[in-house]
Design a protein around this motif. Structure first.
Motif, mmCIF file in Angstrom:
data_model
loop_
_atom_site.group_PDB
_atom_site.id
_atom_site.type_symbol
_atom_site.label_atom_id
_atom_site.label_comp_id
_atom_site.label_asym_id
_atom_site.label_seq_id
_atom_site.Cartn_x
_atom_site.Cartn_y
_atom_site.Cartn_z
ATOM 1 N N ILE A 14 0.847 -1.190 0.000
ATOM 2 C CA ILE A 14 0.000 0.000 0.000
ATOM 3 C C ILE A 14 0.884 1.243 0.000
ATOM 4 N N GLU A 15 0.815 1.991 -1.077
ATOM 5 C CA GLU A 15 1.611 3.208 -1.210
ATOM 6 C C GLU A 15 1.006 4.348 -0.401
ATOM 7 N N ILE A 30 -9.784 4.484 1.067
ATOM 8 C CA ILE A 30 -9.254 4.256 -0.273
ATOM 9 C C ILE A 30 -7.765 3.953 -0.112
ATOM 10 N N VAL A 31 -7.254 3.026 -0.903
ATOM 11 C CA VAL A 31 -5.816 2.746 -0.884
ATOM 12 C C VAL A 31 -5.252 2.935 -2.286
ATOM 13 N N GLN A 36 -2.629 3.168 -8.512
ATOM 14 C CA GLN A 36 -4.059 3.163 -8.816
ATOM 15 C C GLN A 36 -4.847 3.172 -7.515
ATOM 16 N N GLU A 37 -5.965 3.919 -7.511
ATOM 17 C CA GLU A 37 -6.796 4.003 -6.317
ATOM 18 C C GLU A 37 -7.841 2.891 -6.305
ATOM 19 N N TYR A 38 -8.009 2.300 -5.113
ATOM 20 C CA TYR A 38 -8.988 1.247 -4.896
ATOM 21 C C TYR A 38 -9.843 1.616 -3.681
ATOM 22 N N VAL A 39 -11.143 1.507 -3.819
ATOM 23 C CA VAL A 39 -12.037 1.682 -2.681
ATOM 24 C C VAL A 39 -11.952 0.398 -1.851
ATOM 25 N N VAL A 65 1.827 0.978 5.807
ATOM 26 C CA VAL A 65 1.386 1.979 4.830
ATOM 27 C C VAL A 65 2.442 3.079 4.760
ATOM 28 N N ALA A 66 2.839 3.431 3.549
ATOM 29 C CA ALA A 66 3.873 4.453 3.374
ATOM 30 C C ALA A 66 3.383 5.845 3.764
ATOM 31 N N GLU A 67 2.138 6.179 3.429
ATOM 32 C CA GLU A 67 1.613 7.525 3.675
ATOM 33 C C GLU A 67 0.116 7.438 3.956
ATOM 34 N N THR A 68 -0.351 8.251 4.905
ATOM 35 C CA THR A 68 -1.779 8.310 5.245
ATOM 36 C C THR A 68 -2.233 9.758 5.158
ATOM 37 N N VAL A 69 -3.378 9.972 4.480
ATOM 38 C CA VAL A 69 -3.898 11.328 4.324
ATOM 39 C C VAL A 69 -5.404 11.368 4.539
#
Length: 107
Positions: A14-15, A30-31, A36-39, A65-69
């Protein structure tokens, strides 16, 4: 947008993890995987949604997870007198991996 089941996530790279603010305290997970984005779905029939951002974040705390926003996009610009825009008004705020302001054991 594509979908992925929550139970599949521990096996994936998971980027980015996005908590999308949809409306009045309703959040969708969403990941981003391979750019690419996936719900995220709880099951084949139910999308992962919550009215409690903290509880939603807790479900992801064990994942690497590399980054969370936190993401917000407002569809209401024209309702407040702003002209319709050709570009996005998307805003993303970085979140710490820890869903708590202080360590949980301090509470």
């Amino acid at each position: 947008m594509k979908k992925v089941l929550f139970k599949q996530l521990p096996k994936l790279n998971i980027e980015k993890l996005i908590f999308s603010s949809l409306e009045q305290a309703l959040y969708q997970a969403i990941v981003v995987i391979d750019e690419q984005e996936y719900v995220v779905w709880e099951s084949d029939q139910k999308t992962m949604l919550s009215r409690n951002l903290m509880q939603l974040r807790e479900q992801f705390k064990t994942l690497d997870v590399a980054e969370t926003v936190l993401r917000h996009e407002s569809p209401y610009d024209e309702m407040i007198g702003q002209p319709t825009k050709d570009s996005s008004n998307r805003m993303e705020v970085k979140l710490d991996k820890n869903p708590y302001a202080a360590a949980k054991w301090l509470h």
